[in-house]
Design a protein around this motif. Structure first.
Motif, PDB file in Angstrom:
ATOM      1  N   ALA A   1      -0.034   5.218  -1.120  1.00 44.76           N
ATOM      2  CA  ALA A   1      -1.170   5.580  -0.287  1.00 44.76           C
ATOM      3  C   ALA A   1      -0.729   6.379   1.029  1.00 44.76           C
ATOM      4  CB  ALA A   1      -1.639   4.092   0.603  1.00 44.76           C
TER       5      ALA A   1
ATOM      6  N   SER B   1       0.719  -1.156  -0.053  1.00 43.49           N
ATOM      7  CA  SER B   1       0.022   0.131   0.104  1.00 43.49           C
ATOM      8  C   SER B   1       0.940   1.291  -0.013  1.00 43.49           C
ATOM      9  CB  SER B   1      -0.805  -0.113   1.144  1.00 43.49           C
ATOM     10  OG  SER B   1      -1.866   1.185   1.238  1.00 43.49           O
TER      11      SER B   1
ATOM     12  N   ILE C   1      -3.575   3.991   4.938  1.00 41.74           N
ATOM     13  CA  ILE C   1      -2.941   2.861   5.531  1.00 41.74           C
ATOM     14  C   ILE C   1      -3.510   2.668   7.039  1.00 41.74           C
ATOM     15  CG2 ILE C   1      -0.789   1.969   6.192  1.00 41.74           C
ATOM     16  CD1 ILE C   1       0.583   3.572   4.149  1.00 41.74           C
TER      17      ILE C   1
ATOM     18  N   HIS D   1      -5.684  -0.570   7.080  1.00 45.58           N
ATOM     19  CA  HIS D   1      -4.789  -1.569   7.267  1.00 45.58           C
ATOM     20  C   HIS D   1      -4.443  -2.123   8.544  1.00 45.58           C
ATOM     21  CE1 HIS D   1      -4.457  -2.276   2.939  1.00 45.58           C
ATOM     22  NE2 HIS D   1      -4.097  -1.253   2.705  1.00 45.58           N
TER      23      HIS D   1
END
Length: 293
Positions: free
Chosen positions: A192, A187, A197, A201
């Motif tokens: 990103a 990512s 993030i 994530h």
């Protein structure tokens, strides 16, 4: 298959019976039910409170619990039954709003520290440890003194910006463990941003680790507001909360009005106990997940 076992003279081993665990076993159902009842009663108290909680009926000041005033009246003649649920709104709002502020700060600060280079991570963690070394109540009093006269929003803000350090350290530890995962690295390589993030994530991977601390922060915020009001440096008397009601308790020794401290104190203690039981259950669930990894 069973016939084949019989032909060769081998008895099949019966499958072990797995006992089904009862759905509610180990869960704080009583605490959840009581806390839900208190929350709903405070939110919808306008439909059942018998009197205006702000009306001062000096003719009925310091009246003991009776058929007209179910929980009695305070030194200014206000109906304590109505004040309990009306003031519960303020105390619970402070608890949840302050926790929302502290959790947001902790997640952002901890994620930045976890993703930062080693030297910056050291600086941020040293700053966090300095704040942790200061007693939280003393820090709240200091910041509130800078802001001036307390109100609902200011006291929520003060409690929120002083109660994030413990959660931030846990978030930082969790982020450092998962920042090298393939999906996080991919990512970042795709451009990103930090908040993408964090939201997509990082938070889903560590939210279960901080839920216990978040719930306990609600308890701490409600207790801090009550403590400040009891000390006379919290919400003013005209702003009804469980803490401001307890601030009248010094008059109990002079007037013998036991209901001024017993009834608000009982609601406060029951609420804090329910939140504590729910928080302990979340902690046990988190420890169980870690042990199963």
């Amino acid at each position: 298959m069973d016939n084949l076992f019989v032909q060769v003279g081998i008895r099949p081993i019966p499958a072990p019976q797995v006992k089904k665990q009862k759905w509610g076993r180990g869960k704080p159902l009583a605490s959840i039910a009581v806390l839900t009842l208190i929350l709903l009663s405070c939110l919808f108290c306008d439909f059942f409170i018998p009197k205006d909680p702000t009306y001062m009926d000096l003719y009925h000041a310091n009246v003991a619990p009776n058929s007209e005033f179910w929980f009695g009246t305070d030194t200014m003649g206000r109906d304590i039954f109505s004040m309990i649920f009306y003031g519960g709104r303020i105390s619970l709002f402070i608890g949840f709003f302050a926790t929302l502020i502290s959790t947001a700060i902790a997640i952002i600060f901890g994620a930045i520290s976890g993703l930062a280079p080693k030297w910056l991570d050291e600086v941020l963690m040293r700053f966090t440890e300095i704040l942790l070394s200061i007693p939280n109540l003393l820090l709240i009093i200091f910041v509130q003194a800078i802001l001036g006269k307390a109100n609902v929003l200011s006291i929520s803000l003060v409690i929120g910006i002083t109660g994030w350090t413990s959660i931030a350290k846990v978030v930082r530890t969790e982020v450092r463990q998962i920042r090298s995962a393939e999906y996080v690295v991919a990512s970042r390589c795709m451009g990103a941003g930090f908040f993408h993030i964090l939201w997509k994530h990082l938070i889903p991977n560590f939210v279960s680790s901080i839920m216990f601390m978040v719930v306990m922060n609600i308890r701490g915020a409600i207790g801090a507001e009550s403590t400040l009001s009891f000390m006379g440096i919290g919400l003013p008397l005209e702003v009804i909360s469980w803490g401001s009601m307890l601030s009248l308790s010094e008059k109990v020794l002079l007037s013998g009005s036991w209901w001024l401290i017993l009834i608000p104190g009982a609601f406060l203690v029951v609420t804090l106990l329910c939140v504590t039981n729910i928080g302990n259950y979340l902690r046990k669930c988190g420890n169980r997940k870690v042990s199963n990894l």
